[in-house]
Design a protein around this motif. Sequence first.
Motif, PDB file in Angstrom:
ATOM      1  N   LYS A   1      45.812  40.266  39.222  1.00  0.00           N
ATOM      2  CA  LYS A   1      44.839  41.057  39.988  1.00  0.00           C
ATOM      3  C   LYS A   1      43.965  40.151  40.852  1.00  0.00           C
ATOM      4  O   LYS A   1      43.456  40.580  41.875  1.00  0.00           O
ATOM      5  CB  LYS A   1      43.964  41.880  39.051  1.00  0.00           C
ATOM      6  CG  LYS A   1      44.729  42.937  38.287  1.00  0.00           C
ATOM      7  CD  LYS A   1      43.828  43.662  37.320  1.00  0.00           C
ATOM      8  CE  LYS A   1      44.625  44.649  36.486  1.00  0.00           C
ATOM      9  NZ  LYS A   1      43.817  45.287  35.458  1.00  0.00           N
ATOM     10  N   ASP A   2      43.800  38.888  40.432  1.00  0.00           N
ATOM     11  CA  ASP A   2      42.950  37.946  41.163  1.00  0.00           C
ATOM     12  C   ASP A   2      43.708  37.168  42.235  1.00  0.00           C
ATOM     13  O   ASP A   2      43.194  36.933  43.322  1.00  0.00           O
ATOM     14  CB  ASP A   2      42.297  36.945  40.205  1.00  0.00           C
ATOM     15  CG  ASP A   2      41.336  37.607  39.245  1.00  0.00           C
ATOM     16  OD1 ASP A   2      40.817  38.694  39.563  1.00  0.00           O
ATOM     17  OD2 ASP A   2      41.112  37.034  38.162  1.00  0.00           O
ATOM     18  N   ARG A   3      44.930  36.740  41.906  1.00  0.00           N
ATOM     19  CA  ARG A   3      45.682  35.891  42.826  1.00  0.00           C
ATOM     20  C   ARG A   3      47.141  35.846  42.401  1.00  0.00           C
ATOM     21  O   ARG A   3      47.450  35.943  41.215  1.00  0.00           O
ATOM     22  CB  ARG A   3      45.081  34.478  42.811  1.00  0.00           C
ATOM     23  CG  ARG A   3      45.709  33.513  43.777  1.00  0.00           C
ATOM     24  CD  ARG A   3      44.853  32.256  43.952  1.00  0.00           C
ATOM     25  NE  ARG A   3      44.568  31.534  42.736  1.00  0.00           N
ATOM     26  CZ  ARG A   3      45.231  30.445  42.331  1.00  0.00           C
ATOM     27  NH1 ARG A   3      46.230  29.969  43.038  1.00  0.00           N
ATOM     28  NH2 ARG A   3      44.889  29.844  41.214  1.00  0.00           N
TER      29      ARG A   3
END
Length: 70
Positions: free
Chosen positions: A8-10
Amino acid sequence: MAEWISTKDRLPEYGQEVIAAVSIFYGGIFRRKEVVTTKFTERNGFEFWKCNDSYFVDYWMPLPEPPKGE
């Protein structure tokens, strides 16, 4: 060693081999969690992980450097 990175972040660079923490689903039902090696890639405008279709990648991290030989 590197820290786990949430998808979800990267996401990793295309073609980068990584260690991935996956949730495994069969018949739409959660079965278990595993750690696998895989690559994130793109083809014909679609991004995907090169692993089993029943695997959902939750987290990933770069592979560690191999041990140094003598």
